[in-house]
Write a protein that holds these residues in place. Structure first.
Motif, mmCIF file in Angstrom:
data_model
loop_
_atom_site.group_PDB
_atom_site.id
_atom_site.type_symbol
_atom_site.label_atom_id
_atom_site.label_comp_id
_atom_site.label_asym_id
_atom_site.label_seq_id
_atom_site.Cartn_x
_atom_site.Cartn_y
_atom_site.Cartn_z
ATOM 1 N N TYR A 96 -6.585 13.969 -0.591
ATOM 2 C CA TYR A 96 -6.649 12.620 -0.031
ATOM 3 C C TYR A 96 -5.456 12.393 0.893
ATOM 4 O O TYR A 96 -4.318 12.611 0.502
ATOM 5 C CB TYR A 96 -6.654 11.619 -1.191
ATOM 6 C CG TYR A 96 -6.683 10.172 -0.805
ATOM 7 C CD1 TYR A 96 -7.772 9.642 -0.129
ATOM 8 C CD2 TYR A 96 -5.630 9.337 -1.118
ATOM 9 C CE1 TYR A 96 -7.810 8.309 0.211
ATOM 10 C CE2 TYR A 96 -5.670 8.001 -0.787
ATOM 11 C CZ TYR A 96 -6.759 7.492 -0.117
ATOM 12 O OH TYR A 96 -6.792 6.170 0.221
ATOM 13 N N LEU A 97 -5.706 11.990 2.115
ATOM 14 C CA LEU A 97 -4.678 11.680 3.122
ATOM 15 C C LEU A 97 -3.875 12.897 3.592
ATOM 16 O O LEU A 97 -2.796 12.736 4.146
ATOM 17 C CB LEU A 97 -3.720 10.594 2.619
ATOM 18 C CG LEU A 97 -4.328 9.232 2.304
ATOM 19 C CD1 LEU A 97 -3.277 8.318 1.670
ATOM 20 C CD2 LEU A 97 -4.903 8.585 3.557
ATOM 21 N N GLU A 127 -1.588 13.117 6.908
ATOM 22 C CA GLU A 127 -1.127 11.789 7.320
ATOM 23 C C GLU A 127 0.378 11.697 7.131
ATOM 24 O O GLU A 127 0.940 12.259 6.197
ATOM 25 C CB GLU A 127 -1.810 10.695 6.485
ATOM 26 C CG GLU A 127 -3.312 10.634 6.642
ATOM 27 C CD GLU A 127 -3.743 10.081 7.985
ATOM 28 O OE1 GLU A 127 -3.054 9.191 8.509
ATOM 29 O OE2 GLU A 127 -4.765 10.554 8.497
ATOM 30 N N LEU A 150 3.092 9.535 5.847
ATOM 31 C CA LEU A 150 3.080 8.418 4.908
ATOM 32 C C LEU A 150 3.964 7.258 5.353
ATOM 33 O O LEU A 150 3.527 6.117 5.370
ATOM 34 C CB LEU A 150 3.497 8.889 3.512
ATOM 35 C CG LEU A 150 3.410 7.841 2.409
ATOM 36 C CD1 LEU A 150 1.987 7.347 2.237
ATOM 37 C CD2 LEU A 150 3.923 8.414 1.101
ATOM 38 N N ILE A 180 -0.605 1.577 1.078
ATOM 39 C CA ILE A 180 -1.195 2.867 1.410
ATOM 40 C C ILE A 180 -2.695 2.669 1.456
ATOM 41 O O ILE A 180 -3.299 2.261 0.455
ATOM 42 C CB ILE A 180 -0.826 3.957 0.368
ATOM 43 C CG1 ILE A 180 0.681 4.118 0.260
ATOM 44 C CG2 ILE A 180 -1.508 5.274 0.714
ATOM 45 C CD1 ILE A 180 1.126 5.025 -0.867
ATOM 46 N N ASP A 181 -3.283 2.949 2.582
ATOM 47 C CA ASP A 181 -4.728 2.834 2.763
ATOM 48 C C ASP A 181 -5.231 1.448 2.334
ATOM 49 O O ASP A 181 -6.192 1.330 1.588
ATOM 50 C CB ASP A 181 -5.441 3.951 1.998
ATOM 51 C CG ASP A 181 -6.813 4.251 2.551
ATOM 52 O OD1 ASP A 181 -7.079 3.919 3.718
ATOM 53 O OD2 ASP A 181 -7.628 4.820 1.789
ATOM 54 N N LYS A 182 -4.520 0.399 2.767
ATOM 55 C CA LYS A 182 -4.859 -1.015 2.546
ATOM 56 C C LYS A 182 -4.785 -1.455 1.089
ATOM 57 O O LYS A 182 -5.372 -2.449 0.704
ATOM 58 C CB LYS A 182 -6.234 -1.340 3.125
ATOM 59 C CG LYS A 182 -6.333 -1.114 4.619
ATOM 60 C CD LYS A 182 -7.715 -1.417 5.143
ATOM 61 C CE LYS A 182 -7.782 -1.097 6.626
ATOM 62 N NZ LYS A 182 -9.121 -1.224 7.178
ATOM 63 N N LYS A 183 -4.063 -0.709 0.258
ATOM 64 C CA LYS A 183 -3.849 -1.086 -1.139
ATOM 65 C C LYS A 183 -2.352 -1.140 -1.400
ATOM 66 O O LYS A 183 -1.588 -0.328 -0.893
ATOM 67 C CB LYS A 183 -4.504 -0.075 -2.088
ATOM 68 C CG LYS A 183 -6.011 -0.047 -1.999
ATOM 69 C CD LYS A 183 -6.588 0.986 -2.923
ATOM 70 C CE LYS A 183 -8.077 1.123 -2.706
ATOM 71 N NZ LYS A 183 -8.639 2.276 -3.405
ATOM 72 N N TYR A 201 0.955 -0.584 -3.418
ATOM 73 C CA TYR A 201 1.492 0.349 -4.405
ATOM 74 C C TYR A 201 2.983 0.118 -4.576
ATOM 75 O O TYR A 201 3.650 -0.466 -3.715
ATOM 76 C CB TYR A 201 1.285 1.801 -3.953
ATOM 77 C CG TYR A 201 -0.144 2.278 -4.003
ATOM 78 C CD1 TYR A 201 -0.639 2.888 -5.140
ATOM 79 C CD2 TYR A 201 -0.979 2.139 -2.901
ATOM 80 C CE1 TYR A 201 -1.958 3.351 -5.183
ATOM 81 C CE2 TYR A 201 -2.290 2.599 -2.933
ATOM 82 C CZ TYR A 201 -2.770 3.195 -4.081
ATOM 83 O OH TYR A 201 -4.055 3.648 -4.127
ATOM 84 N N ASN A 240 -0.516 1.904 -8.449
ATOM 85 C CA ASN A 240 -1.289 0.795 -7.913
ATOM 86 C C ASN A 240 -0.796 -0.504 -8.553
ATOM 87 O O ASN A 240 -0.823 -0.654 -9.766
ATOM 88 C CB ASN A 240 -2.769 1.025 -8.189
ATOM 89 C CG ASN A 240 -3.644 -0.023 -7.568
ATOM 90 O OD1 ASN A 240 -3.679 -1.153 -8.029
ATOM 91 N ND2 ASN A 240 -4.350 0.357 -6.525
#
Length: 172
Positions: A95-96, A99, A101, A122-125, A127, A146
């Motif tokens: 995942y990612l 990218e 970070l 991270i990815d619209k969430k 953390y 999260n």
């Protein structure tokens, strides 16, 4: 079998070890010549009484990702291996991968998140990230919890205390 055109002295891991004698040198991820898999290499210049040369070992990124995949940070947390530039090179389910970070603020975020949990999207969430720098190769291991999951678990663990407190007030 190794093709006749293969010349290890032309490889990055060889050249870096030759330039930085006495230190273990790590490469950025690259496509391995013989296995056609993405690897990172650690190489070392060795000099002994009857020998001189470079030794190297390749680590497959897929295997690093498998090791990291077995590590959990809650239900929805992330564990990532970042190269020196902050690019994700291994994590759960790839995942990612590739990218960057933290973008331009890589140094500040690694330094800050090594001493405290730092809120980061991270990815619209949302953390809370924490990092540890690997001194031998300059890479970093970053864990991300999260925040929504953390708040939910905290509420679940505090609910019995809240209920017991309300019952005590009603009894008194």
């Amino acid at each position: 079998e190794i093709a006749e055109s293969f010349n290890p002295t032309e490889r990055v891991w060889y050249k870096v070890a030759l330039e930085n004698k006495g230190a273990v040198n790590w490469t950025d991820p690259y496509l391995d010549y013989s296995t056609q898999e993405i690897v990172i290499s650690a190489s070392l210049y060795v000099d002994g009484p009857n020998m001189e040369g470079i030794i190297a070992i390749d680590l497959k990124l897929s295997e690093l990702s498998n090791i990291i995949s077995s590590t959990n940070v809650g239900e929805n947390g992330l564990v990532m291996l970042l190269n020196q530039n902050g690019t994700i090179i291994a994590n759960k389910d790839n995942y990612l991968i590739g990218e960057n970070l933290f973008g331009q603020q890589i140094e500040q975020m690694i330094e800050r998140s090594s001493s405290e949990h730092v809120p980061y999207v991270i990815d619209k969430k949302q953390y809370l990230v924490h990092s540890d720098k690997i001194q031998q190769n300059g890479m970093s291991i970053v864990t991300a919890v999260n925040e929504e999951e953390l708040n939910h678990k905290l509420f679940q663990s505090l609910m019995p205390i809240l209920v017991a407190g309300i019952l005590c007030i009603l009894v008194f």
